[in-house]
Design a protein around this motif. Structure first.
Motif, PDB file in Angstrom:
ATOM      1  N   MET A   1       0.703  -0.700  -0.130  1.00 16.05           N
ATOM      2  CA  MET A   1      -0.340   0.140  -0.212  1.00 16.05           C
ATOM      3  C   MET A   1       0.634   0.855   0.322  1.00 16.05           C
ATOM      4  SD  MET A   1      -3.225   1.372   2.418  1.00 16.05           S
ATOM      5  CE  MET A   1      -1.583   1.454   4.317  1.00 16.05           C
ATOM      6  N   SER A   2       0.390   2.666  -0.613  1.00 12.92           N
ATOM      7  CA  SER A   2       1.444   3.656  -1.375  1.00 12.92           C
ATOM      8  C   SER A   2       1.446   4.453   0.523  1.00 12.92           C
ATOM      9  CB  SER A   2       0.622   4.201  -2.449  1.00 12.92           C
ATOM     10  OG  SER A   2       1.224   4.899  -2.029  1.00 12.92           O
ATOM     11  N   GLU A   3       2.389   4.969   0.428  1.00  8.42           N
ATOM     12  CA  GLU A   3       2.659   5.512   1.912  1.00  8.42           C
ATOM     13  C   GLU A   3       1.344   6.944   1.444  1.00  8.42           C
ATOM     14  OE1 GLU A   3       3.599   5.055   5.205  1.00  8.42           O
ATOM     15  OE2 GLU A   3       3.794   2.605   4.319  1.00  8.42           O
ATOM     16  N   ARG A   4       1.975   6.895   0.071  1.00 14.39           N
ATOM     17  CA  ARG A   4       0.683   8.008   0.142  1.00 14.39           C
ATOM     18  C   ARG A   4      -0.614   8.477  -0.320  1.00 14.39           C
ATOM     19  NH1 ARG A   4       4.451  10.470  -4.778  1.00 14.39           N
ATOM     20  NH2 ARG A   4       2.285  12.112  -4.560  1.00 14.39           N
ATOM     21  N   LEU A   5      -1.797   7.174   0.565  1.00 13.87           N
ATOM     22  CA  LEU A   5      -2.761   6.873   0.497  1.00 13.87           C
ATOM     23  C   LEU A   5      -3.443   8.541   0.192  1.00 13.87           C
ATOM     24  CD1 LEU A   5      -4.697   5.109   0.033  1.00 13.87           C
ATOM     25  CD2 LEU A   5      -4.874   4.545   2.139  1.00 13.87           C
ATOM     26  N   ASP A   6      -4.429   8.196  -0.202  1.00 12.75           N
ATOM     27  CA  ASP A   6      -5.410   9.340  -0.129  1.00 12.75           C
ATOM     28  C   ASP A   6      -6.611   9.334   1.416  1.00 12.75           C
ATOM     29  OD1 ASP A   6      -7.063  11.741   0.188  1.00 12.75           O
ATOM     30  OD2 ASP A   6      -7.344  11.468  -2.356  1.00 12.75           O
ATOM     31  N   ARG A   7      -5.999   9.394   2.324  1.00 14.20           N
ATOM     32  CA  ARG A   7      -7.320   8.759   3.054  1.00 14.20           C
ATOM     33  C   ARG A   7      -8.468   9.306   2.923  1.00 14.20           C
ATOM     34  NH1 ARG A   7      -4.771   5.559   7.506  1.00 14.20           N
ATOM     35  NH2 ARG A   7      -2.687   4.870   7.140  1.00 14.20           N
ATOM     36  N   ALA A   8      -8.427  10.402   3.125  1.00 13.35           N
ATOM     37  CA  ALA A   8      -9.113  11.017   3.615  1.00 13.35           C
ATOM     38  C   ALA A   8     -10.555  11.450   2.278  1.00 13.35           C
ATOM     39  CB  ALA A   8      -9.425  12.938   3.313  1.00 13.35           C
ATOM     40  N   GLY A   9      -9.875  11.065   0.993  1.00 11.88           N
ATOM     41  CA  GLY A   9     -10.170  11.355  -0.585  1.00 11.88           C
ATOM     42  C   GLY A   9     -11.003   9.320  -0.422  1.00 11.88           C
ATOM     43  N   LEU A  10     -10.568   8.621   0.192  1.00 10.53           N
ATOM     44  CA  LEU A  10     -10.899   6.982   0.528  1.00 10.53           C
ATOM     45  C   LEU A  10     -12.381   7.148   1.400  1.00 10.53           C
ATOM     46  CD1 LEU A  10     -10.343   4.200   0.440  1.00 10.53           C
ATOM     47  CD2 LEU A  10      -9.136   3.890   1.901  1.00 10.53           C
ATOM     48  N   GLU A  11     -11.752   7.906   2.126  1.00  6.80           N
ATOM     49  CA  GLU A  11     -13.386   7.954   3.322  1.00  6.80           C
ATOM     50  C   GLU A  11     -14.787   8.513   2.719  1.00  6.80           C
ATOM     51  OE1 GLU A  11     -14.241   9.566   7.916  1.00  6.80           O
ATOM     52  OE2 GLU A  11     -12.582  10.108   7.172  1.00  6.80           O
ATOM     53  N   ALA A  12     -14.064   9.624   1.952  1.00  7.25           N
ATOM     54  CA  ALA A  12     -15.114  10.345   1.449  1.00  7.25           C
ATOM     55  C   ALA A  12     -15.443   9.572   0.269  1.00  7.25           C
ATOM     56  CB  ALA A  12     -15.172  11.608   1.002  1.00  7.25           C
ATOM     57  N   ARG A  13     -15.264   8.707  -0.423  1.00  6.40           N
ATOM     58  CA  ARG A  13     -15.340   7.938  -1.458  1.00  6.40           C
ATOM     59  C   ARG A  13     -16.001   6.660  -0.821  1.00  6.40           C
ATOM     60  NH1 ARG A  13     -14.001   6.818  -6.325  1.00  6.40           N
ATOM     61  NH2 ARG A  13     -12.879   8.544  -6.677  1.00  6.40           N
ATOM     62  N   LEU A  14     -16.123   6.443   0.032  1.00  4.96           N
ATOM     63  CA  LEU A  14     -16.409   4.840   1.009  1.00  4.96           C
ATOM     64  C   LEU A  14     -17.870   5.795   1.263  1.00  4.96           C
ATOM     65  CD1 LEU A  14     -13.864   2.949   2.777  1.00  4.96           C
ATOM     66  CD2 LEU A  14     -15.027   2.067   1.146  1.00  4.96           C
ATOM     67  N   ARG A  15     -18.398   6.479   1.715  1.00  4.03           N
ATOM     68  CA  ARG A  15     -19.635   6.833   2.200  1.00  4.03           C
ATOM     69  C   ARG A  15     -20.317   7.408   1.335  1.00  4.03           C
ATOM     70  NH1 ARG A  15     -18.833   8.363   7.594  1.00  4.03           N
ATOM     71  NH2 ARG A  15     -17.021   8.472   8.854  1.00  4.03           N
ATOM     72  N   GLN A  16     -20.016   7.359   0.208  1.00  2.00           N
ATOM     73  CA  GLN A  16     -20.251   7.695  -0.738  1.00  2.00           C
ATOM     74  C   GLN A  16     -20.995   6.639  -2.148  1.00  2.00           C
ATOM     75  OE1 GLN A  16     -18.180  10.454  -3.046  1.00  2.00           O
ATOM     76  NE2 GLN A  16     -18.211  11.901  -1.990  1.00  2.00           N
ATOM     77  N   THR A  17     -20.463   5.712  -1.889  1.00  2.00           N
ATOM     78  CA  THR A  17     -20.893   4.650  -2.310  1.00  2.00           C
ATOM     79  C   THR A  17     -21.216   3.374  -2.070  1.00  2.00           C
ATOM     80  OG1 THR A  17     -18.690   5.325  -3.348  1.00  2.00           O
ATOM     81  CG2 THR A  17     -19.464   3.264  -4.073  1.00  2.00           C
ATOM     82  N   VAL A  18     -20.894   3.000  -0.245  1.00  2.00           N
ATOM     83  CA  VAL A  18     -20.980   1.962   0.054  1.00  2.00           C
ATOM     84  C   VAL A  18     -22.395   2.194   1.063  1.00  2.00           C
ATOM     85  CG1 VAL A  18     -20.014   0.525   1.920  1.00  2.00           C
ATOM     86  CG2 VAL A  18     -18.633   1.197   0.509  1.00  2.00           C
ATOM     87  N   GLY A  19     -23.714   1.374   1.103  1.00  2.00           N
ATOM     88  CA  GLY A  19     -24.250   1.710   2.503  1.00  2.00           C
ATOM     89  C   GLY A  19     -23.973   0.534   2.879  1.00  2.00           C
ATOM     90  N   GLY A  20     -23.794   1.660   4.105  1.00  2.00           N
ATOM     91  CA  GLY A  20     -23.462   0.865   5.717  1.00  2.00           C
ATOM     92  C   GLY A  20     -22.829   2.066   6.643  1.00  2.00           C
ATOM     93  N   THR A  21     -21.789   1.637   7.178  1.00  2.00           N
ATOM     94  CA  THR A  21     -21.052   2.292   8.394  1.00  2.00           C
ATOM     95  C   THR A  21     -19.319   2.422   7.914  1.00  2.00           C
ATOM     96  OG1 THR A  21     -22.280   1.570   9.480  1.00  2.00           O
ATOM     97  CG2 THR A  21     -20.676   3.323  10.436  1.00  2.00           C
ATOM     98  N   VAL A  22     -19.309   3.868   7.155  1.00  2.00           N
ATOM     99  CA  VAL A  22     -17.405   3.682   6.858  1.00  2.00           C
ATOM    100  C   VAL A  22     -16.905   4.122   8.344  1.00  2.00           C
ATOM    101  CG1 VAL A  22     -16.213   4.941   6.090  1.00  2.00           C
ATOM    102  CG2 VAL A  22     -18.585   3.921   4.658  1.00  2.00           C
ATOM    103  N   ARG A  23     -15.913   3.980   9.028  1.00  2.00           N
ATOM    104  CA  ARG A  23     -15.205   3.702  10.719  1.00  2.00           C
ATOM    105  C   ARG A  23     -14.355   5.160  10.177  1.00  2.00           C
ATOM    106  NH1 ARG A  23     -17.429   2.101  15.572  1.00  2.00           N
ATOM    107  NH2 ARG A  23     -16.141   3.847  16.893  1.00  2.00           N
TER     108      ARG A  23
END
Length: 993
Positions: free
Chosen positions: A1-23
């Motif tokens: 996994m890249s150390e430059r992972l866009d965590r904020a972007g990942l979290e936002a995309r998961l919240r937009q896309t996934v029906g469920g709880t993202v934490r």
């Protein structure tokens, strides 16, 4: 996994896309950082999908961001499979449907998050069950069992999970979703002709199989408990090129399991058990081959070390005392369609191993003739199964010994080799300096699988190096016997590095190629099985572990006085994560049963506290908001104190935490209102008639709402009414007929707790009637006294200690005179039995009081066994108070109700949900009521009108009263008193009020 992972972007995309709880909050990272193993890896984030399709969407987002995925079941893995620096997908909260059952074909389809016990409960009505049954059956999920190729005790009859999987629906990291199973040549050709990713996978698998055909056919040990490695042998032509079975046991490193089609078994109707005692564990192991031809249903072994540890921890003690003489035991259980079938099998075994004249004492060393106990009683058999299942709890934190760890937890050999392997394993443990009294050997002996936990030192460089040397030598030992590194719990990180010893380099290379076919980017649970992290890396402890030095109020006697050690007590088996779908005689854990959130299980809270004392993921120590929020929904029921295999006591941890968290700070309003209830109750009764005024104010329209808001009380709760007159006032004014004495059995102190003294006073008056009828002289303290309960539960421990010490000083003379004390409120009595000695350690008067304090039923059983109680021809529903279950002895009440003729049913309801101040506090109402609605309130509503509802706890009675049942619950004292012939005498007037 890249150390430059866009965590904020990942979290936002998961919240937009996934029906469920993202934490992505630090609380979630802490809760999911560990499993039941020695390892710890902080996740990237957590997704709790509402549906299987939502889980598929989560994997797609991870793929887009290049982040690894860990598909997690019950989180009970012992080899580190379910901890990783990845997005953790937790299926257990929502994806636990039994999708379909085909009774005629004896199959079902399930989602991955369903637990084994819930699956079998759902199918009990049609007489079917899933066969393999690990000891974590309450919490292990089918998805996890597929991932680990789980087995358990019943694998003797039904095999491993792989033997019971028909098909799987799986998802690859790159998005291929497909059902897989056995593949005929015609099906293979059709798949190949269809092209695409699926065809590529099947083609590559067949090519891999053919290239390593000889290695696969000769490189796997021929033993019943081989769990290590990938199941390449399931791809052989003679195995039907079964891709589903090939994926079982792959530990989430190849695919995500979305659905499983399972083979089911008939629930065994009749069972019997034979327990055989031997002079030592090696002799017991050597007896296994002689027993196997009798085809047992379960076949377990255990040594005297395990039994001694369980006795020290008071686990399953009744069954332990009934074991036949010996230093090692084999438990052999038979099942049959009829009682005669099971009994005949058991008798044939006894005749075979003992002949016509079984010995009455343990055999001499080397003598195969055992002692015998034949059991044809389901309750006794269940007790002995519990002895075996309690193994982890007894061996994890052995009393007055070192903590033990996994690392060589489940090795397996052929049953014919078991005795010799046990001999050599014990010798290896001795060589490495591991004390025989700390390393129990037990397990599924009928299949050659051996469990043990070892007191490794995992916090120093030398200790960790010693750990590595031992497991390397142990691996050489088991491989020398043609055995398996893992016979149950898989490879993960514990054994992934050792697979070359077992399979050789070519097969391990084939494992890597299999991984590359499904997961070329190494994004599925990386670092496990293939290219594994070193077995001595990512340790939960390790040389970097330096817990915060935290001062405490409680003594933590089982943890050497260290809160950090108490926070490490949880070993993660997840017994606290019961869904409650199958009501049992356990309390743990009401908040988890209601929320199904890992944070609100004792295990999750323990993980948070561990990370708090570690100080990395959760900084701030006692001031942590994340820990406060997780503990907020703990009902302080203390169910975990007794139901948890290692006696995690979250109620105590919560009180400790709250004390420090709010030190020097403004507390929640309920801490001042409900926490200081004893004081407010005294003030509300400071003058005659004042209670009526207070009652009117707390129910006045408009004003009542203001009072609740100021006090932090939920608007939907009614403030309990004060009785017109405190019990102690009635007692002082009471007139007894002249010349009447009640002292044939001597004096007893009746404890005037806040609830019986100011609210439900008829209980205390009834207790006086019962005690005097039984021949006791009742004494009531002449001064105000309190156990400090409400201050303890709200974490006001300095005040609680002062209150408690003041009470002990006031009672000093009667305590030292040995006069017994009767408590009517279980929570208050539990303080004297448990909390007080830990809050004020070393106080001899508290120690004395803990030994001479009783419930009413306990006193009557132990001090008035010849008393003839009134006969009560009644049917009763009994709600056992949470603290009565956890700290006291509910069996005394059961016995007493039988004596008086009451047909009593103890409800398997656990905590009522009100739990002292908890259910009154703003923000807790929904959880409180949901806990009550799980079993208690519906059963009370449906009970016939002439059924007595019995509840000794003030909280339980209040929940029943305010829970829309239309019923009023009574205390045991009230039930007994109303049946006394002299209860109509003027001195007992009003007992039924």
């Amino acid at each position: 996994m890249s150390e430059r992972l866009d965590r904020a972007g990942l979290e936002a995309r998961l919240r937009q896309t996934v029906g469920g709880t993202v934490r992505f909050d630090v609380g979630a990272l802490a809760v999911y950082s560990c499993d039941s193993s020695n390892y710890r890896q902080v996740p990237v984030g957590v997704v709790i999908p509402h549906t299987v399709d939502a889980g598929v969407a989560a994997v797609a987002v991870c793929r887009a961001f290049g982040v690894p995925v860990l598909s997690r079941g019950g989180g009970t893995s012992l080899a580190g499979q379910t901890t990783n620096n990845a997005i953790v997908i937790d299926w257990t909260k929502h994806c636990h449907r039994l999708a379909s059952v085909d009774v005629e074909a004896a199959t079902c389809v399930v989602e991955p998050g369903i637990t084994l016990d819930d699956l079998n409960t759902a199918q009990a009505g049609v007489g079917l069950m899933f066969g393999p049954r690990p000891s974590t059956h309450q919490s292990c999920t089918i998805g996890g069992m597929v991932g680990n190729n789980s087995c358990g005790a019943t694998a003797q009859a039904y095999g491993k999970t792989v033997d019971n999987v028909r098909r799987l629906e799986v998802l690859t990291y790159d998005g291929e979703r497909m059902w897989v199973g056995p593949t005929s040549d015609a099906e293979y050709q059709a798949i190949a002709a269809g092209g695409g990713r699926r065809a590529d996978i099947y083609s590559a698998l067949r090519e891999l199989r053919d290239r390593y055909l000889g290695d696969i056919r000769t490189g796997y040990p021929s033993i019943p408990r081989r769990v290590s490695g990938y199941n390449l042998d399931s791809l052989l032509p003679e195995a039907g090129f079964n891709l589903a079975k090939a994926l079982v046991g792959s530990e989430g490193t190849l695919v995500t399991v979305l659905h499983a089609e399972l083979a089911l078994e008939n629930v065994p109707v009749h069972k019997t058990m034979v327990v055989l005692g031997y002079s030592d564990i090696v002799t017991a192991g050597r007896a296994v081959p002689r027993i196997l031809p009798h085809r047992p249903w379960q076949f377990e072994g255990m040594d005297d070390v395990l039994i001694h540890l369980e006795q020290a921890e008071t686990l399953a003690s009744t069954a332990i005392h009934r074991l036949p003489a010996g230093q090692a035991w084999l438990m052999v259980q038979f099942a049959g369609d009829s009682p005669d079938e099971a009994r005949t099998a058991a008798r044939h075994l006894i005749d075979d191993v003992c002949g016509d004249d079984p010995p009455t004492g343990p055999g001499a060393p080397g003598d195969p003739m055992p002692t015998v106990e034949y059991i044809d009683n389901p309750a006794r058999e269940a007790e002995l199964i519990e002895v075996r299942e309690a193994g982890l709890g007894a061996t994890a934190h052995p009393s007055a010994k070192h903590a033990t760890w996994e690392g060589w937890e489940d090795s397996a050999v052929a049953p014919d080799d078991l005795g010799d392997y046990l001999r050599d394993l014990r010798a290896l443990l001795d060589e490495f300096g591991f004390d025989d009294s700390e390393t129990a050997l037990y397990g599924h002996f009928g299949q050659g699988c051996v469990h043990t936990r070892i007191p490794f030192e995992l916090r120093t460089a030398d200790g960790i190096a010693h750990y590595r040397r031992f497991v390397e030598r142990a691996a050489d030992l088991v491989v020398g016997y043609g055995g398996s590194l893992s016979g149950e719990h898989g490879d993960g990180q514990s054994r992934g590095e050792l697979l070359t010893k077992m399979f050789g380099r070519r097969l391990v290379r084939a494992f890597g190629e299999l991984k590359a076919i499904f997961d070329p980017g190494n994004m599925m649970n990386p670092g496990k099985v293939v290219d594994p992290n070193p077995l001595d890396s990512h340790l939960r402890l390790g040389t970097e572990f330096a817990p915060l030095p935290l001062s405490t109020h409680f003594a933590y006697p089982k943890d050497d006085g260290q809160f950090a050690k108490a926070a490490m007590r949880c070993v993660g088996v997840g017994k606290c994560r019961q869904s409650g779908a199958d009501p049992s005689d356990e309390v743990m854990c009401p908040s988890y049963m209601v929320t199904r959130d890992e944070d609100h299980s004792p295990r999750g809270r323990s993980r948070l506290l561990f990370e708090m004392v570690r100080g990395e993921v959760i900084p701030g120590g006692w001031r942590s908001a994340e820990v406060r929020d997780a503990l907020d929904l703990c009902l302080a029921c203390k169910g975990c104190k007794v139901d948890c295999p290692v006696n995690v006591d979250v109620a105590t941890y919560k009180a400790e935490f709250l004390s420090h968290h709010y030190a020097g700070r403004l507390r929640p309003a309920a801490h001042y209102s409900m926490g200081w209830l004893p004081l407010w109750s005294r003030l509300a009764n400071a003058a005659p008639g004042l209670p009526r005024v207070v009652n009117a104010l707390t129910r006045a329209p408009g004003l009542a709402g203001v009072i609740k808001r100021i006090g932090g009380i939920d608007q939907r709760r009614d403030v309990p009414r004060f009785a017109p007159q405190p019990f102690t006032t009635w007692w002082r004014a009471r007139n007894r007929p002249s010349g009447q004495t009640y002292a044939s059995r001597g004096p007893v102190v009746l404890w005037p707790d806040t609830f019986s003294n100011y609210f439900h006073t008829s209980i205390a008056r009834s207790a006086v009637a019962v005690l005097e009828d039984a021949g006791f002289e009742v004494l009531v303290p002449p001064m105000p006294v309190c156990c400090g309960l409400t201050w303890i539960s709200t974490g006001q421990l300095k005040t609680a200690r002062k209150v408690l010490l003041r009470t002990i000083r006031a009672l000093r003379n009667v305590i030292r005179a040995g006069i017994p004390m009767v408590g009517l409120e279980p929570s208050c009595l539990a303080v004297f039995r448990a909390d007080a000695s830990e809050l004020v350690p070393g106080n001899d008067d508290i120690r004395r009081l803990s030994k001479q304090s009783f419930t009413l039923a306990e006193l009557l059983r132990s001090r008035a066994a010849d008393w003839v109680p009134p006969h009560i021809a009644a049917t009763a529903l009994v709600q056992t108070h949470r603290h009565e279950h956890a700290v006291l002895d509910p069996s005394a009440e059961v016995d007493l109700l039988k004596r008086v003729g009451v047909d009593a049913e103890r409800l398997p309801s656990g905590c009522c949900g009100l739990a002292g101040n908890f259910g009154f506090e703003r923000g807790h109402y929904e959880v409180s009521m949901a806990a009550g609605e799980r079993v208690l309130l519906p059963r009370v509503r449906s009970a016939p009108a002439d059924t007595v509802v019995l509840a000794d706890g003030f909280s339980c009675r209040t929940q029943i009263d305010q829970g829309g049942t239309g019923r009023y619950a009574v205390h045991l004292a009230e039930l007994l008193a109303t049946a006394l012939t002299r209860s109509t005498s003027p001195q007992y007037e009003g007992l039924g009020d």
